[in-house]
Design an enzyme around this catalytic site. Sequence first.
Site, PDB file in Angstrom:
ATOM      1  N   GLU A  55       0.353  -8.360   1.773  1.00  0.00           N
ATOM      2  CA  GLU A  55       1.190  -9.278   2.555  1.00  0.00           C
ATOM      3  C   GLU A  55       0.868 -10.784   1.951  1.00  0.00           C
ATOM      4  O   GLU A  55       1.750 -11.437   1.918  1.00  0.00           O
ATOM      5  CB  GLU A  55       0.625  -9.244   3.977  1.00  0.00           C
ATOM      6  N   CYS A  89      -4.370 -11.424   7.430  1.00  0.00           N
ATOM      7  CA  CYS A  89      -2.888 -11.476   7.040  1.00  0.00           C
ATOM      8  C   CYS A  89      -1.947 -11.971   8.453  1.00  0.00           C
ATOM      9  O   CYS A  89      -0.890 -12.715   8.350  1.00  0.00           O
ATOM     10  CB  CYS A  89      -2.183 -10.163   6.463  1.00  0.00           C
TER      11      CYS A  89
HETATM   12  N1  THU Z   1      -5.243  -3.974   2.779  1.00  0.00           N
HETATM   13  C1  THU Z   1      -3.741  -4.584   2.446  1.00  0.00           C
HETATM   14  O1  THU Z   1      -3.388  -4.834   1.575  1.00  0.00           O
HETATM   15  N2  THU Z   1      -3.093  -5.069   3.523  1.00  0.00           N
HETATM   16  C2  THU Z   1      -3.741  -4.865   4.846  1.00  0.00           C
HETATM   17  O2  THU Z   1      -2.995  -5.414   5.862  1.00  0.00           O
HETATM   18  C3  THU Z   1      -4.883  -4.027   5.117  1.00  0.00           C
HETATM   19  C4  THU Z   1      -5.560  -3.934   3.702  1.00  0.00           C
HETATM   20  C5  THU Z   1      -5.604  -3.720   1.236  1.00  0.00           C
HETATM   21  C6  THU Z   1      -7.209  -4.525   1.071  1.00  0.00           C
HETATM   22  C7  THU Z   1      -7.879  -3.628   0.118  1.00  0.00           C
HETATM   23  O3  THU Z   1      -7.234  -3.800  -1.278  1.00  0.00           O
HETATM   24  C8  THU Z   1      -7.236  -2.251   0.622  1.00  0.00           C
HETATM   25  O4  THU Z   1      -6.205  -2.427   1.411  1.00  0.00           O
HETATM   26  C9  THU Z   1      -8.473  -1.387   1.317  1.00  0.00           C
HETATM   27  O5  THU Z   1      -8.648  -2.237   2.562  1.00  0.00           O
END
Ligand code: THU
Length: 132
Positions: A55, A89
Amino acid sequence: MEAENLITYARNAREYAYAPYSRFKVGAALLGKSGKVYTGCNVENASCSAGICAERCALSKAVSEGEREFVAIAVICDLKGPCTPCGICRQVLAEFNPDMQVIMANLVGNTKISNISELLPDAFGKANRLHG
Ligand code: THU
């Protein structure tokens, strides 16, 4: 733009996720007021806290290209239920539009639609400041 359309952009962006540490891929697609779509994926790092979520990746791309007003964001990942954005986020998206629609999805077609104010009630923000 239809929610399904934005989910498709997010699903495609998820393919680019760089997640060798968590092996958990996330994709996002942010719809600007201009009608332009900015995609993002999570980009991890050996120094864990240096990684960025999908995000915020999408948001940084958008802001760095001059867009500051956003209508909706779609987020997708491989969970049993729809993929809900993390707290950081939510806060970062609230900075630009607390009313932003949030379209949460998973790979098997489960979806949920909400907005940032609902996902992050009483968010800290400059509008609440007493001074400056
Ligand atoms: N992650 C995201 O990209 N967005 C979210 O809202 C939750 C978590 C990613 C961060 C990390 O690279 C992986 O998911 C595991 O937590």
